[in-house]
Design a protein around this motif. Structure first.
Motif, mmCIF file in Angstrom:
data_model
loop_
_atom_site.group_PDB
_atom_site.id
_atom_site.type_symbol
_atom_site.label_atom_id
_atom_site.label_comp_id
_atom_site.label_asym_id
_atom_site.label_seq_id
_atom_site.Cartn_x
_atom_site.Cartn_y
_atom_site.Cartn_z
ATOM 1 N N HIS A 160 -6.002 8.359 2.677
ATOM 2 C CA HIS A 160 -6.015 7.865 1.305
ATOM 3 C C HIS A 160 -4.775 7.021 1.017
ATOM 4 C CE1 HIS A 160 -5.853 8.011 -3.115
ATOM 5 N NE2 HIS A 160 -7.141 7.795 -2.933
ATOM 6 N N PHE A 161 -4.963 5.935 0.225
ATOM 7 C CA PHE A 161 -3.847 5.073 -0.156
ATOM 8 C C PHE A 161 -4.133 4.442 -1.506
ATOM 9 C CE2 PHE A 161 -6.805 2.374 2.086
ATOM 10 C CZ PHE A 161 -6.857 1.229 1.313
ATOM 11 N N TYR A 162 -3.085 3.983 -2.163
ATOM 12 C CA TYR A 162 -3.174 3.206 -3.390
ATOM 13 C C TYR A 162 -2.639 1.815 -3.096
ATOM 14 C CZ TYR A 162 -3.922 7.367 -6.283
ATOM 15 O OH TYR A 162 -4.433 8.497 -6.851
ATOM 16 N N SER A 163 -3.258 0.783 -3.664
ATOM 17 C CA SER A 163 -2.773 -0.592 -3.528
ATOM 18 C C SER A 163 -2.135 -1.016 -4.837
ATOM 19 C CB SER A 163 -3.916 -1.548 -3.217
ATOM 20 O OG SER A 163 -4.435 -1.272 -1.959
ATOM 21 N N LEU B 15 3.521 13.150 -2.527
ATOM 22 C CA LEU B 15 4.353 11.961 -2.417
ATOM 23 C C LEU B 15 3.615 10.866 -1.644
ATOM 24 C CD1 LEU B 15 7.232 11.039 -3.151
ATOM 25 C CD2 LEU B 15 7.889 11.676 -0.840
ATOM 26 N N TYR B 16 3.673 9.642 -2.191
ATOM 27 C CA TYR B 16 3.114 8.456 -1.543
ATOM 28 C C TYR B 16 4.258 7.497 -1.227
ATOM 29 C CZ TYR B 16 -1.802 9.506 -2.286
ATOM 30 O OH TYR B 16 -3.049 10.056 -2.219
ATOM 31 N N ASN C 288 13.383 -7.673 -7.672
ATOM 32 C CA ASN C 288 13.894 -6.608 -8.537
ATOM 33 C C ASN C 288 13.965 -5.258 -7.849
ATOM 34 O OD1 ASN C 288 14.111 -8.436 -10.590
ATOM 35 N ND2 ASN C 288 12.167 -7.872 -11.535
ATOM 36 N N SER C 289 13.093 -4.998 -6.891
ATOM 37 C CA SER C 289 13.094 -3.701 -6.211
ATOM 38 C C SER C 289 12.892 -3.904 -4.708
ATOM 39 C CB SER C 289 12.004 -2.800 -6.785
ATOM 40 O OG SER C 289 10.766 -3.437 -6.725
ATOM 41 N N PRO C 290 13.965 -4.208 -3.997
ATOM 42 C CA PRO C 290 13.841 -4.476 -2.560
ATOM 43 C C PRO C 290 13.615 -3.218 -1.719
ATOM 44 C CG PRO C 290 16.127 -4.619 -3.217
ATOM 45 C CD PRO C 290 15.328 -4.411 -4.468
ATOM 46 N N ASP C 291 13.953 -2.039 -2.264
ATOM 47 C CA ASP C 291 13.787 -0.792 -1.514
ATOM 48 C C ASP C 291 12.328 -0.360 -1.487
ATOM 49 O OD1 ASP C 291 16.533 -0.773 -1.245
ATOM 50 O OD2 ASP C 291 16.812 0.453 -3.044
ATOM 51 N N LYS C 292 12.010 0.530 -0.569
ATOM 52 C CA LYS C 292 10.650 1.051 -0.476
ATOM 53 C C LYS C 292 10.370 1.990 -1.650
ATOM 54 C CE LYS C 292 9.992 0.585 4.409
ATOM 55 N NZ LYS C 292 8.748 -0.048 4.667
ATOM 56 N N ILE C 293 9.148 1.941 -2.148
ATOM 57 C CA ILE C 293 8.746 2.753 -3.295
ATOM 58 C C ILE C 293 8.240 4.106 -2.815
ATOM 59 C CG2 ILE C 293 7.106 2.936 -5.195
ATOM 60 C CD1 ILE C 293 7.125 -0.066 -5.393
ATOM 61 N N LYS C 294 8.643 5.156 -3.524
ATOM 62 C CA LYS C 294 8.125 6.502 -3.292
ATOM 63 C C LYS C 294 7.690 7.050 -4.642
ATOM 64 C CE LYS C 294 11.011 7.554 0.655
ATOM 65 N NZ LYS C 294 12.038 8.441 1.213
ATOM 66 N N LEU C 295 6.398 7.396 -4.752
ATOM 67 C CA LEU C 295 5.847 7.884 -6.016
ATOM 68 C C LEU C 295 5.017 9.134 -5.778
ATOM 69 C CD1 LEU C 295 4.472 4.565 -7.522
ATOM 70 C CD2 LEU C 295 6.529 5.758 -8.212
ATOM 71 N N ARG D 151 0.855 -1.183 0.000
ATOM 72 C CA ARG D 151 0.000 0.000 0.000
ATOM 73 C C ARG D 151 0.885 1.225 0.000
ATOM 74 N NH1 ARG D 151 -5.111 -0.730 4.065
ATOM 75 N NH2 ARG D 151 -6.237 -2.187 2.753
ATOM 76 N N LEU D 152 0.519 2.189 -0.841
ATOM 77 C CA LEU D 152 1.212 3.466 -0.886
ATOM 78 C C LEU D 152 0.353 4.466 -0.129
ATOM 79 C CD1 LEU D 152 2.196 3.424 -4.640
ATOM 80 C CD2 LEU D 152 3.679 2.913 -2.708
ATOM 81 N N PHE D 153 0.868 4.964 0.993
ATOM 82 C CA PHE D 153 0.121 5.883 1.834
ATOM 83 C C PHE D 153 0.560 7.312 1.586
ATOM 84 C CE2 PHE D 153 -0.592 1.958 4.071
ATOM 85 C CZ PHE D 153 -1.895 2.080 4.509
ATOM 86 N N SER D 154 -0.382 8.219 1.704
ATOM 87 C CA SER D 154 -0.142 9.631 1.485
ATOM 88 C C SER D 154 0.774 10.205 2.557
ATOM 89 C CB SER D 154 -1.483 10.373 1.507
ATOM 90 O OG SER D 154 -1.278 11.744 1.487
ATOM 91 N N GLU D 155 1.682 11.095 2.143
ATOM 92 C CA GLU D 155 2.570 11.773 3.087
ATOM 93 C C GLU D 155 1.835 12.848 3.882
ATOM 94 O OE1 GLU D 155 6.457 12.412 3.290
ATOM 95 O OE2 GLU D 155 6.230 10.241 3.320
ATOM 96 N N SER D 156 0.666 13.236 3.433
ATOM 97 C CA SER D 156 -0.094 14.291 4.115
ATOM 98 C C SER D 156 -0.870 13.762 5.325
ATOM 99 C CB SER D 156 -1.059 14.951 3.141
ATOM 100 O OG SER D 156 -2.028 14.024 2.733
ATOM 101 N N ASN D 157 -0.702 12.475 5.625
ATOM 102 C CA ASN D 157 -1.318 11.818 6.786
ATOM 103 C C ASN D 157 -2.843 11.817 6.755
ATOM 104 O OD1 ASN D 157 1.133 11.091 7.924
ATOM 105 N ND2 ASN D 157 1.339 13.069 8.928
ATOM 106 N N ASN D 158 -3.427 11.901 5.565
ATOM 107 C CA ASN D 158 -4.858 11.615 5.489
ATOM 108 C C ASN D 158 -5.001 10.118 5.238
ATOM 109 O OD1 ASN D 158 -4.252 11.308 2.796
ATOM 110 N ND2 ASN D 158 -5.190 13.197 2.172
#
Length: 56
Positions: free
Chosen positions: A19-22, A48-49, A29-36, A10-17
């Motif tokens: 809302h999230f994207y799954s 930023l999520y 291939n991508s062991p690091d955390k995703i930031k989009l 889940r990608l959670f909003s940086e604004s602390n509301n």
């Protein structure tokens, strides 16, 4: 049983509301955390999520 390569995240909003994207990602291939930058419909702008794991 074979180990799954894709993980549900889940990608959670940086604004602390609340809302999230799954989405899924390949752990190998991508062991690091995703930031989009994604659209937040609550704030009505792109922000930023950051990835956090979901509990199964």
């Amino acid at each position: 049983m074979a180990k799954e390569k894709r993980e549900i995240i889940r990608l959670f909003s940086e604004s602390n509301n609340r809302h999230f994207y799954s989405t899924t990602k390949n752990k190998r291939n991508s062991p690091d955390k995703i930031k989009l930058k994604k659209f937040d419909p609550i704030l009505r702008k792109h922000i930023l999520y950051v990835e956090r794991k979901t509990s199964k």
